[in-house]
Design a protein around this motif. Structure first.
Motif, short mmCIF file in Angstrom:
data_model
loop_
_atom_site.label_atom_id
_atom_site.label_comp_id
_atom_site.label_asym_id
_atom_site.label_seq_id
_atom_site.Cartn_x
_atom_site.Cartn_y
_atom_site.Cartn_z
N ASP A 1 0.90 -1.12 -0.11
CA ASP A 1 0.04 -0.12 0.21
C ASP A 1 0.87 1.14 -0.08
O ASP A 1 0.23 2.47 -0.16
CB ASP A 1 -0.87 0.11 1.38
CG ASP A 1 -0.24 -0.05 2.55
OD1 ASP A 1 1.14 -0.46 2.50
OD2 ASP A 1 -0.97 0.18 3.73
N ASP B 1 -2.26 3.43 -4.68
CA ASP B 1 -3.58 3.05 -4.83
C ASP B 1 -3.91 2.86 -6.30
O ASP B 1 -4.83 3.56 -6.92
CB ASP B 1 -4.62 3.83 -4.27
CG ASP B 1 -5.89 3.55 -4.17
OD1 ASP B 1 -6.31 2.15 -4.19
OD2 ASP B 1 -6.83 4.20 -3.90
N ASN C 1 -3.46 -2.86 -10.73
CA ASN C 1 -4.04 -2.43 -9.40
C ASN C 1 -4.92 -3.58 -8.78
O ASN C 1 -5.18 -3.99 -7.59
CB ASN C 1 -5.11 -1.24 -9.64
CG ASN C 1 -5.47 -0.88 -8.25
OD1 ASN C 1 -4.58 -0.69 -7.16
ND2 ASN C 1 -6.72 -0.45 -8.05
N ARG D 1 -4.06 -5.40 -5.22
CA ARG D 1 -5.39 -5.50 -4.10
C ARG D 1 -5.35 -7.06 -3.62
O ARG D 1 -5.61 -7.33 -2.66
CB ARG D 1 -6.33 -4.96 -4.72
CG ARG D 1 -6.39 -3.53 -4.70
CD ARG D 1 -7.60 -2.95 -5.73
NE ARG D 1 -8.71 -2.94 -5.10
CZ ARG D 1 -9.24 -2.16 -4.03
NH1 ARG D 1 -8.57 -1.21 -3.79
NH2 ARG D 1 -10.41 -2.33 -3.32
N ARG E 1 -5.03 -7.80 0.36
CA ARG E 1 -5.94 -8.35 1.05
C ARG E 1 -5.92 -9.85 1.38
O ARG E 1 -6.66 -10.17 2.26
CB ARG E 1 -7.35 -8.14 0.16
CG ARG E 1 -7.77 -6.47 0.11
CD ARG E 1 -8.76 -6.36 -0.73
NE ARG E 1 -9.16 -4.95 -0.60
CZ ARG E 1 -10.20 -4.50 -1.49
NH1 ARG E 1 -11.21 -5.63 -1.90
NH2 ARG E 1 -10.50 -3.23 -1.32
#
Length: 240
Positions: free
Chosen positions: A151, A161, A187, A191, A195
């Motif tokens: 991040d 981001d 992206n 992600r 996660r």
């Protein structure tokens, strides 16, 4: 002294005529090297308990530094893995990673139960083996103390981001404003890696068909390979 523990067989080696040396992984005791005497006799009660992937409640007799398996209540043998060569190779890879984590006398319940859950999905679900393996790696590495920084830019520290570059050597993303030879990462793939450690294993079906998971899997593999002890022999399964 007799003690009982849940465990899974990570490795085995035939010994003498009918015995077998086992490397067990216990959530309480870490790695246990124990002998299963007479387990290779056709009628031995330990014949199934001495096979790779066998998970159950093992009763072990400890005499000094010597340990021997006296009995086992088998919970699962993940037999279906033996019917599919590709899934078997992925399962063997899971055992190798668990072997890299298992240390004598050191509890590792999180990795132990992650291993059981991963093997159950690999054995009984129809999800792609490569997807399950990528998710296993992304949950396993943070438990080993290796969590990539996804991040914030490794160089300038600014929040990321969007698309970036993934530097497997240094363990994280580099923003597009900073100079780097690392491969680009979308992206979506970024992600997924970000996660995965916080996502329950039962959510994996939602990734099946997602266009970005193969990219995340391919980029994450070098991050794993650079940090796993090279003394552990690993057959790396293929990714998409």
């Amino acid at each position: 002294m007799l003690y009982t523990t849940d465990a899974i067989v990570l490795r085995h080696a035939d010994y003498r005529d009918y015995d077998r040396m086992l490397t067990l992984f216990s959530p309480e005791y870490g790695r246990i090297d124990a002998i299963a005497r007479g387990c290779r006799r056709p009628r031995s009660a330990l014949v199934g308990a001495s096979e790779l992937f066998c998970a159950g409640q093992y009763t072990i007799n400890a005499s000094g530094e010597r340990h021997s398996v006296t009995q086992c209540e088998i919970r699962d043998s993940y037999y279906d893995l033996r019917l599919d060569y590709d899934r078997l190779m992925h399962g063997m890879y899971y055992l190798s990673l668990a072997d890299a984590a298992a240390l004598p006398g050191q509890a590792a319940p999180d990795i132990f139960f992650l291993l059981l859950k991963a093997l159950a999905h690999l054995s009984y679900s129809e999800l792609p083996a490569a997807l399950l393996t990528a998710c296993f790696e992304m949950r396993y590495m943070p438990l080993m103390g290796y969590r990539p920084q996804m991040d914030r830019c490794l160089i300038c520290g600014r929040p990321v981001d969007g698309p970036a570059r993934f530097d497997a050597e240094h363990g994280g993303v580099v923003c597009l404003n900073c100079s780097s030879d690392a491969p680009p990462i979308s992206n979506g793939a970024r992600r997924i890696i970000l996660r995965a450690p916080m996502t329950d294993y039962n959510v994996i079906p939602k990734l099946d068909g997602h266009p970005d998971w193969p990219e995340a899997a391919r980029l994450y593999r070098p991050f794993v390979a650079r940090r796993i002890d090279r003394r552990i022999k690993i057959d790396w399964p293929e990714l998409p």
